[in-house]
Design a protein around this motif. Sequence first.
Motif, short mmCIF file in Angstrom:
data_model
loop_
_atom_site.label_atom_id
_atom_site.label_comp_id
_atom_site.label_asym_id
_atom_site.label_seq_id
_atom_site.Cartn_x
_atom_site.Cartn_y
_atom_site.Cartn_z
N UNK A 156 112.10 98.41 -53.00
CA UNK A 156 112.09 97.13 -52.28
C UNK A 156 112.36 97.31 -50.80
N UNK A 157 111.66 96.55 -49.99
CA UNK A 157 112.04 96.41 -48.58
C UNK A 157 112.47 94.96 -48.37
N UNK A 158 113.36 94.76 -47.39
CA UNK A 158 113.97 93.43 -47.22
C UNK A 158 113.17 92.53 -46.29
N UNK A 159 113.21 91.24 -46.60
CA UNK A 159 112.70 90.22 -45.69
C UNK A 159 113.91 89.55 -45.04
N UNK A 160 113.71 89.00 -43.85
CA UNK A 160 114.84 88.47 -43.08
C UNK A 160 114.80 86.93 -43.07
N UNK A 161 115.70 86.30 -43.85
CA UNK A 161 115.65 84.83 -43.97
C UNK A 161 115.83 84.11 -42.64
N UNK A 162 116.59 84.69 -41.73
CA UNK A 162 116.84 84.01 -40.46
C UNK A 162 115.78 84.33 -39.41
N UNK A 163 114.81 85.13 -39.78
CA UNK A 163 113.71 85.43 -38.84
C UNK A 163 112.38 85.09 -39.53
N UNK A 164 112.34 83.87 -40.07
CA UNK A 164 111.14 83.37 -40.74
C UNK A 164 110.64 84.35 -41.81
N UNK A 165 111.55 85.01 -42.45
CA UNK A 165 111.23 85.92 -43.56
C UNK A 165 110.32 87.06 -43.13
N UNK A 166 110.41 87.45 -41.85
CA UNK A 166 109.63 88.62 -41.44
C UNK A 166 110.19 89.86 -42.18
N UNK A 167 109.36 90.90 -42.21
CA UNK A 167 109.80 92.13 -42.86
C UNK A 167 110.81 92.85 -41.96
N UNK A 168 111.89 93.31 -42.57
CA UNK A 168 112.83 94.17 -41.87
C UNK A 168 112.15 95.55 -41.79
N UNK A 169 111.62 95.86 -40.61
CA UNK A 169 110.78 97.05 -40.49
C UNK A 169 111.58 98.34 -40.69
N UNK A 170 112.86 98.27 -40.35
CA UNK A 170 113.71 99.45 -40.54
C UNK A 170 113.88 99.68 -42.04
N UNK A 171 114.14 98.59 -42.75
CA UNK A 171 114.28 98.70 -44.21
C UNK A 171 112.98 99.21 -44.82
N UNK A 172 111.85 98.69 -44.33
CA UNK A 172 110.55 99.12 -44.86
C UNK A 172 110.37 100.63 -44.69
N UNK A 173 110.60 101.09 -43.47
CA UNK A 173 110.34 102.51 -43.20
C UNK A 173 111.32 103.41 -43.95
N UNK A 174 112.56 102.89 -44.11
CA UNK A 174 113.57 103.73 -44.79
C UNK A 174 113.24 103.94 -46.27
N UNK A 175 112.42 103.08 -46.82
CA UNK A 175 112.08 103.21 -48.26
C UNK A 175 110.93 104.18 -48.51
N UNK A 176 110.22 104.53 -47.45
CA UNK A 176 109.04 105.39 -47.65
C UNK A 176 109.49 106.85 -47.86
N UNK A 177 108.92 107.47 -48.86
CA UNK A 177 109.16 108.91 -49.04
C UNK A 177 107.86 109.60 -49.43
N UNK A 178 107.95 110.86 -49.79
CA UNK A 178 106.70 111.61 -50.04
C UNK A 178 105.96 111.12 -51.28
N UNK A 179 106.66 110.32 -52.12
CA UNK A 179 106.00 109.80 -53.33
C UNK A 179 105.48 108.37 -53.17
N UNK A 180 105.55 107.87 -51.95
CA UNK A 180 105.11 106.47 -51.76
C UNK A 180 103.59 106.40 -51.72
N UNK A 181 103.05 105.63 -52.67
CA UNK A 181 101.58 105.55 -52.78
C UNK A 181 101.02 104.35 -52.01
#
Length: 447
Positions: A156-181
Amino acid sequence: MKMSCRLRDRKEWDVRASTLARNTFNPIRDIIETLKIKPNPDIPYIALSVGDPTAFGNLQPSENIIDTICEMARLNDSRSYGPTIGHWEARQAVAEYSAHQGPVTADDVILCSGCSHAIDITLSVIADAGQNVLIPRPGYLIHKTLGEGLGIVIKYYDLLPDEDWQIDLVSLESQIDENTAAIIVNNPSNPCGSVYTKKHLKDIIEVALRNRVPIIADEIYEHFVFSKHEFTSLSSLSKDVPVITCSGVTKRFLIPGWRMGWIIIHDRNNILGKEVRKGLFSMSTRILGPNTLLQRALPRILKETPQSFFDDTMRFIENQAHLAYQELQKSPALRPIMPQGSMYMVVEIKMSLFPKFENELQFISQLCNEQSVLCIPGECFNYPNYIRLVLTVPEDILREACHRITKFCDEHMMKEKLKIPDNDIVSIVNGKSSEVSSKQQMLKNIS
Ligand SMILES: Cc1ncc(COP(=O)(O)O)c(C=O)c1O
């Protein structure tokens, strides 16, 4: 030979469900079933839970759609099998309808039995068991249901409720690894109703590019946006990142039960290559193609449905969003978050004001048992302490439901926790006090 011996040796029945079946789990169904709700028989039941815009009958498809379907039903080839990826004319119509996504030809389109089927095919081609796919939190968990069934790990990557539910880009990138399809992006969103700006979409693409991960764009709510917002298809902004867009006629055309969706492959630099494209085509053969009556009607549905029909639907939903927002804001225990599109609203429940409820699941079942209003708990979107309301119900029913929800909050919240006299709460609940704004500000700080 060995096999037949084993068969003869069987003394007991031992018929089991497959791993796929055992791993397939729809959290909405399961959580709602475990709630054990019993709506109050003395009050008419209101389901704000069903994400089906046709459920109450107040929203009807455009007349031209009904006429076209009736006409096409008389043609023999609307009853015959078609090519498993869909008839060329229907795929060509989808390509023209989807020109806002970037260059698309009929060869890039695969027709499916609804958008969920499109997602199912895409996931089964893009990832092997053990690889991972990233999905939003909160998010519509069909992605999880389909992925986990296939043995794909869901992260999961997080959305930000106080920023119109935009994607937390740091959270998104932190979840990516070599097995991310793949990364799944759902815009406009169920449940949040967020509509991403071009700038935000470009930032998401940038993350995908930096990490060389393709994107699956779930755009079933494409164009389903309120007046001050603009929908941009993610693929239209991507030069280098391959994007597989999943969409359909389900929501915008108000015909969810007719099950017509599609996959559009955007692979401008031929990164997915022949194998993925071929895989998508192969997987479409598993159900011998979607409904041919709809395929035959699709060119006219997509071309002839008047803009005024879409405008009327969106005006109605936007007004409903304002209504729910104003009504629910009257309770200091609720924090409705104004959507920008789609057909839902997410509302935070300030659970600290309800110590007798362990979580929002208990809040929701008690609400339903007393007030006969059912909302979907945040748990179903992997987001506790929130609830989701469906906005497409008739106006008087939505108003009544909001009134019952605020009444329920007023009856159950611990007013001592607010540290203000009870009658002030009442005046805030009714939205009449001149001191409302400063006190509401104070109350907003209660989580
Ligand atoms: C975000 C999202 N994706 C996919 C779907 C499934 O769409 P369909 O009914 O076309 O399969 C839904 C349905 O509610 C949805 O909300």
